[in-house]
Structure formats: structure tokens, C-alpha cells
Design an enzyme around this catalytic site. Structure first.
Site, PDB file in Angstrom:
ATOM      1  N   ILE A  17      20.544 -28.517 -26.053  1.00  0.00           N
ATOM      2  CA  ILE A  17      21.026 -27.207 -25.598  1.00  0.00           C
ATOM      3  C   ILE A  17      21.825 -27.307 -24.303  1.00  0.00           C
ATOM      4  CG2 ILE A  17      18.951 -26.501 -24.309  1.00  0.00           C
ATOM      5  CD1 ILE A  17      19.495 -23.733 -25.941  1.00  0.00           C
ATOM      6  N   GLY A  38      10.546 -30.747 -21.607  1.00  0.00           N
ATOM      7  CA  GLY A  38      11.281 -30.174 -22.732  1.00  0.00           C
ATOM      8  C   GLY A  38      12.620 -29.570 -22.328  1.00  0.00           C
ATOM      9  N   ASP A  40      13.180 -26.945 -20.506  1.00  0.00           N
ATOM     10  CA  ASP A  40      13.175 -26.557 -19.091  1.00  0.00           C
ATOM     11  C   ASP A  40      13.566 -27.745 -18.200  1.00  0.00           C
ATOM     12  OD1 ASP A  40      12.714 -24.777 -17.044  1.00  0.00           O
ATOM     13  OD2 ASP A  40      10.549 -24.616 -17.347  1.00  0.00           O
ATOM     14  N   GLY A 127       7.411 -26.283 -28.734  1.00  0.00           N
ATOM     15  CA  GLY A 127       7.138 -27.605 -28.156  1.00  0.00           C
ATOM     16  C   GLY A 127       5.794 -27.598 -27.461  1.00  0.00           C
ATOM     17  N   TYR A 129       4.241 -25.335 -26.060  1.00  0.00           N
ATOM     18  CA  TYR A 129       3.440 -24.129 -26.298  1.00  0.00           C
ATOM     19  C   TYR A 129       2.819 -24.073 -27.691  1.00  0.00           C
ATOM     20  CZ  TYR A 129       4.480 -21.940 -21.766  1.00  0.00           C
ATOM     21  OH  TYR A 129       4.540 -21.646 -20.423  1.00  0.00           O
TER      22      TYR A 129
HETATM   23  N1  APR Z   1      17.688 -29.061 -26.521  1.00  0.00           N
HETATM   24  C1  APR Z   1      17.239 -28.301 -27.561  1.00  0.00           C
HETATM   25  N2  APR Z   1      15.939 -28.254 -27.935  1.00  0.00           N
HETATM   26  C2  APR Z   1      15.076 -29.021 -27.234  1.00  0.00           C
HETATM   27  C3  APR Z   1      15.455 -29.818 -26.131  1.00  0.00           C
HETATM   28  C4  APR Z   1      16.833 -29.822 -25.785  1.00  0.00           C
HETATM   29  N3  APR Z   1      17.310 -30.549 -24.762  1.00  0.00           N
HETATM   30  N4  APR Z   1      14.348 -30.435 -25.625  1.00  0.00           N
HETATM   31  C5  APR Z   1      13.304 -30.032 -26.400  1.00  0.00           C
HETATM   32  N5  APR Z   1      13.734 -29.189 -27.363  1.00  0.00           N
HETATM   33  C6  APR Z   1      12.958 -28.482 -28.403  1.00  0.00           C
HETATM   34  C7  APR Z   1      11.565 -28.976 -28.667  1.00  0.00           C
HETATM   35  O1  APR Z   1      11.614 -30.020 -29.640  1.00  0.00           O
HETATM   36  C8  APR Z   1      10.857 -27.733 -29.186  1.00  0.00           C
HETATM   37  O2  APR Z   1      11.082 -27.573 -30.597  1.00  0.00           O
HETATM   38  O3  APR Z   1      12.761 -27.141 -27.932  1.00  0.00           O
HETATM   39  C9  APR Z   1      11.584 -26.586 -28.483  1.00  0.00           C
HETATM   40  C10 APR Z   1      10.779 -25.913 -27.374  1.00  0.00           C
HETATM   41  O4  APR Z   1      10.017 -26.881 -26.687  1.00  0.00           O
HETATM   42  P1  APR Z   1       9.629 -26.788 -25.125  1.00  0.00           P
HETATM   43  O5  APR Z   1      10.804 -27.091 -24.293  1.00  0.00           O
HETATM   44  O6  APR Z   1       8.412 -27.607 -24.925  1.00  0.00           O
HETATM   45  O7  APR Z   1       9.320 -25.212 -24.901  1.00  0.00           O
HETATM   46  P2  APR Z   1       7.989 -24.335 -25.186  1.00  0.00           P
HETATM   47  O8  APR Z   1       7.221 -24.786 -26.359  1.00  0.00           O
HETATM   48  O9  APR Z   1       8.472 -22.912 -25.139  1.00  0.00           O
HETATM   49  O10 APR Z   1       7.068 -24.604 -23.918  1.00  0.00           O
HETATM   50  C11 APR Z   1       7.441 -24.112 -22.660  1.00  0.00           C
HETATM   51  O11 APR Z   1       7.046 -26.198 -21.579  1.00  0.00           O
HETATM   52  O12 APR Z   1       8.554 -27.469 -20.371  1.00  0.00           O
HETATM   53  C12 APR Z   1       7.559 -26.530 -20.291  1.00  0.00           C
HETATM   54  O13 APR Z   1       8.162 -25.274 -18.339  1.00  0.00           O
HETATM   55  C13 APR Z   1       8.059 -25.212 -19.726  1.00  0.00           C
HETATM   56  O14 APR Z   1       5.835 -24.498 -19.393  1.00  0.00           O
HETATM   57  C14 APR Z   1       6.967 -24.323 -20.202  1.00  0.00           C
HETATM   58  C15 APR Z   1       6.664 -24.844 -21.596  1.00  0.00           C
END
Ligand code: APR
Length: 184
Positions: A17, A38, A40, A127, A129
Site C-alpha cells: 500500500i 504491518g 502501520d 493481520g 487484529y
Molecule cells: N501493504 C498492504 N497490505 C499489507 C502490508 C502492506 N505494506 N503489510 C501488511 N499488509 C496486510 C496484512 O497481510 C493484513 O492482511 O494488511 C492486512 C492488515 O494487517 P495489519 O497491518 O496487521 O493490520 P490490523 O490487522 O488492522 O492490525 C492493526 O497492527 O501494526 C499494528 O499498529 C497496528 O496495532 C495495530 C494493528
């Protein structure tokens, strides 16, 4: 606003992303807006420190689950980052589907309020969560499609999935909803 009626409005792509050349990208944030791994982690690494400086200054109390806030995009190709807070999966009977839908809706409203023509969104909550992918895909696709049907902006939403399995799951959810196979 230059709207092209022939352009598909909801696109599913595999990728990172942070590399999307769009007006705004959505971050998978936590309610403290404290950064993490992830999506973030990737956004703050690539976007540089100004994004966190702005969230601390403007949103010291963070952002509730199911909502979103907007900052500048720092060094990212996107002009804005919309920090959306999806729910932690707790078995599915703690209001997770409504919270996930609300997080996307608020993100799309903020994009529209800031005249964003193009928006890239990740699979929120799937991810760290722990939201099951198939269930998240259904809610996500339905929420995005509903919003686009009712609003001219953002014109294009690019749902960016990290791997082929996620892409296939979301493609299936889109085809279940529309009854057609989406273009690759
Ligand atoms: N681009 C697109 N998708 C991505 C990327 C990226 N660079 N990195 C990871 N993903 C995907 C993961 O594979 C997952 O399917 O994004 C999805 C969401 O994963 P997370 O980033 O872990 O988000 P989430 O599950 O909402 O958890 C949020 O994780 O990093 C921490 O600070 C954040 O506490 C919050 C929590």
C-alpha cells in the site's frame, strides 16, 4: 473533479500500500495511533516522522475503534494518510462487523471531504487484529461497494492485498456480491 465513467471504481490489486500513487492511502492503525507493525509500520517507515508528529499534535487522544482521522502523507507518494482503526477479532459477537464497516465508511468520508479522487485501502483487521479473511472480505467489499454507489468521491478505490491468497479471497467476495467475475 474529472470523473471518467468508464473507469472501474473498485479495483483489487496485490501489492504494497505504501507504493500506491493515489490521493490518499488508509492505514491499519490502533486506537492510540501509536504506530506498530504491518501496514502501520510500513507507512511510518516510508512516510517519515512528520506523520507521527502530526498525529501526536492533532489527535493526542487517539481515535476510537470504528473511526478514522486524516494526516498528511509525509514522503509517501500519496498526499494524505487516513488512519482507520478496525476492531480486534474477539470471536465475532462483539460488534466486529459493524466496527469494521464503520472504520471503512469513516475513511471514505474523510477521503471525500478532502476531494480525493483515488484512494488505496488495505484489508483492515486481517493481520495482527486476527479478523478471519473470508468474513472480513465480505464486510469490506459490501461496505466499499455501498459507499461508492452513493457517493461520487472517492471515484476509485484500490483494495491492496498483500498476497495471492488474500487477493483470491477478496475476488471471491466481490464476485459473490456482484454475481460476476471482476477483471484482473
Ligand atoms: N501493504 C498492504 N497490505 C499489507 C502490508 C502492506 N505494506 N503489510 C501488511 N499488509 C496486510 C496484512 O497481510 C493484513 O492482511 O494488511 C492486512 C492488515 O494487517 P495489519 O497491518 O496487521 O493490520 P490490523 O490487522 O488492522 O492490525 C492493526 O497492527 O501494526 C499494528 O499498529 C497496528 O496495532 C495495530 C494493528
Amino acid at each position: 473533479m474529472n470523473v471518467n465513467p468508464d473507469e472501474p471504481r473498485l479495483l483489487l490489486v496485490r501489492g504494497d500500500i505504501t507504493e500506491q500513487h493515489v490521493d490518499a492511502i488508509v492505514n491499519a492503525a490502533n486506537s492510540r495511533l501509536a504506530g506498530g507493525g504491518g501496514v502501520d509500520g510500513a507507512i511510518h517507515r516510508r512516510g517519515g516522522p512528520t506523520i507521527m508528529q502530526e498525529t501526536r499534535r492533532r489527535f493526542p487522544d487517539g481515535c476510537p475503534t470504528g473511526s478514522a482521522v486524516l494526516t498528511g502523507g509525509g514522503q509517501l507518494p500519496a498526499k494524505y494518510v487516513i488512519h482507520a482503526v478496525g476492531p480486534v477479532w474477539s470471536g465475532g459477537d462483539q460488534g466486529e462487523p459493524a466496527l469494521l464497516a464503520n472504520a471503512y465508511r469513516r475513511a471514505l468520508e474523510l477521503a471525500a471531504e478532502h476531494d480525493c479522487y483515488s484512494l488505496a485501502v488495505p484489508a483492515l483487521s486481517t493481520g495482527a487484529y486476527g479478523y478471519p479473511l473470508t468474513a472480513a472480505a465480505r464486510v469490506t467489499i459490501a461496505t466499499l461497494a455501498d459507499f461508492l454507489a452513493d457517493h461520487p468521491l472517492p471515484h476509485t478505490v484500490r483494495l491492496v492485498l498483500r498476497d495471492d491468497a488474500a487477493l483470491e479471497t477478496f475476488r471471491q467476495a466481490l464476485s459473490d456480491l456482484s454475481g460476476t467475475v471482476p477483471p484482473s
